[in-house]
Write a protein that holds these residues in place. Structure first.
Motif, short mmCIF file in Angstrom:
data_model
loop_
_atom_site.label_atom_id
_atom_site.label_comp_id
_atom_site.label_asym_id
_atom_site.label_seq_id
_atom_site.Cartn_x
_atom_site.Cartn_y
_atom_site.Cartn_z
N ARG A 233 0.77 -1.26 0.10
CA ARG A 233 0.08 0.02 0.03
C ARG A 233 0.94 1.27 0.04
NH1 ARG A 233 -3.72 -1.47 3.99
NH2 ARG A 233 -4.81 -2.11 2.39
N LEU A 234 2.00 1.27 0.84
CA LEU A 234 2.67 2.51 0.84
C LEU A 234 3.61 2.54 -0.56
CD1 LEU A 234 3.86 2.53 4.52
CD2 LEU A 234 2.23 3.69 3.66
N ASN A 235 4.07 1.60 -0.94
CA ASN A 235 4.83 1.55 -2.02
C ASN A 235 4.14 2.15 -3.45
OD1 ASN A 235 7.20 0.96 -1.03
ND2 ASN A 235 7.09 -1.27 -1.60
N ARG A 236 2.42 1.61 -3.33
CA ARG A 236 1.81 2.19 -4.20
C ARG A 236 1.37 3.62 -4.15
NH1 ARG A 236 -3.27 -0.85 -3.47
NH2 ARG A 236 -1.99 -2.67 -4.18
N LEU A 237 1.23 4.13 -3.12
CA LEU A 237 1.26 5.71 -2.72
C LEU A 237 2.13 6.28 -3.09
CD1 LEU A 237 -1.08 5.65 0.30
CD2 LEU A 237 -1.91 6.35 -1.90
N ARG A 238 3.23 5.93 -2.77
CA ARG A 238 4.72 6.46 -3.17
C ARG A 238 4.94 6.67 -4.71
NH1 ARG A 238 8.89 3.08 -1.35
NH2 ARG A 238 8.43 3.58 0.66
N TRP A 239 4.78 5.62 -5.31
CA TRP A 239 4.60 5.42 -6.99
C TRP A 239 3.68 6.60 -7.55
CZ3 TRP A 239 7.85 5.16 -10.58
CH2 TRP A 239 7.38 5.11 -11.93
N PHE A 240 2.60 6.47 -7.07
CA PHE A 240 1.44 7.52 -7.39
C PHE A 240 1.78 8.86 -7.17
CE2 PHE A 240 -2.53 10.11 -6.61
CZ PHE A 240 -2.99 9.96 -7.97
N GLY A 241 2.43 9.14 -6.14
CA GLY A 241 3.03 10.64 -5.81
C GLY A 241 3.99 10.90 -6.72
N HIS A 242 4.81 9.93 -6.94
CA HIS A 242 6.02 10.27 -8.04
C HIS A 242 5.46 10.76 -9.39
CE1 HIS A 242 9.82 10.00 -9.85
NE2 HIS A 242 9.45 8.91 -10.64
N VAL A 243 4.54 9.83 -9.80
CA VAL A 243 3.88 10.04 -11.07
C VAL A 243 2.91 11.36 -11.10
CG1 VAL A 243 2.32 9.20 -13.00
CG2 VAL A 243 3.88 7.68 -11.88
N GLN A 244 2.69 11.84 -10.09
CA GLN A 244 1.66 12.91 -9.87
C GLN A 244 2.45 14.07 -10.01
OE1 GLN A 244 -1.90 12.21 -10.50
NE2 GLN A 244 -1.97 14.14 -9.50
N ARG A 245 3.58 14.19 -9.64
CA ARG A 245 4.56 15.24 -9.82
C ARG A 245 5.43 15.41 -10.93
NH1 ARG A 245 5.36 12.99 -4.55
NH2 ARG A 245 7.38 12.12 -5.29
N MET A 246 5.11 14.56 -11.88
CA MET A 246 5.81 14.66 -13.24
C MET A 246 5.03 15.54 -14.19
SD MET A 246 6.22 10.57 -14.53
CE MET A 246 7.38 9.69 -13.48
N GLU A 247 6.02 16.21 -15.25
CA GLU A 247 4.95 17.07 -16.06
C GLU A 247 4.09 16.17 -16.98
OE1 GLU A 247 8.13 18.45 -18.51
OE2 GLU A 247 9.14 19.43 -16.90
#
Length: 107
Positions: free
Chosen positions: A39-53
Motif C-alpha cells: 500500500r505504501l509503495n503504491r502511494l509512493r509511486w502514485f505521488g511520484h507520477v503525479q509530480r511529473m510533467e
C-alpha cells in the motif's frame, strides 16, 4: 520467515506450546505487514507520477482512457481505484499534497 526465527512459544501457565499469530509476530518485530508495504509503495509511486510533467509517458498512461467496454459481471478494480482506497485508509490530504506545484511548475 519471522515465524521460523521466533518459533513456537512455551506458555508456563498453561504448560503447553503454541504458535504466535501473524499479528503477534508483526507486533513483536515492529515491521509493517506485506499489505501495508504494498500500500505504501503504491502511494509512493502514485505521488511520484503525479509530480511529473503532463507530457511524460507514465503520467499520460495513468490517465489514459482506452475507450473499451468492460466485461459483464463485477467490474475489476483499476489501479486508480486501489490508490484511492489506499489513500482513504492511510488518511490525510494525500491528493492535495500530490497535486501541489513542484519547483514552480504545475503538474
Amino acid at each position: 520467515m519471522y515465524r521460523r526465527i521466533i518459533g513456537p512459544v512455551y506458555d508456563n501457565e498453561k504448560e503447553n506450546w503454541w504458535i504466535l499469530t501473524n499479528k503477534e509476530i508483526y507486533a513483536s518485530v515492529k515491521k509493517p505487514t506485506v499489505i501495508e508495504t504494498i500500500r505504501l509503495n503504491r502511494l509512493r509511486w502514485f505521488g511520484h507520477v503525479q509530480r511529473m510533467e503532463r507530457n511524460r509517458i507514465p503520467k499520460r498512461v495513468l490517465y489514459m482512457n482506452l475507450g473499451m467496454t468492460r466485461l459483464r459481471g463485477r467490474p475489476r478494480n483499476r489501479w486508480q481505484d486501489e490508490v484511492r482506497e489506499d489513500g482513504r485508509i492511510v488518511g490525510g490530504g494525500w491528493q492535495e499534497n500530490c497535486i501541489t506545484e513542484r519547483n514552480g511548475r504545475s503538474p
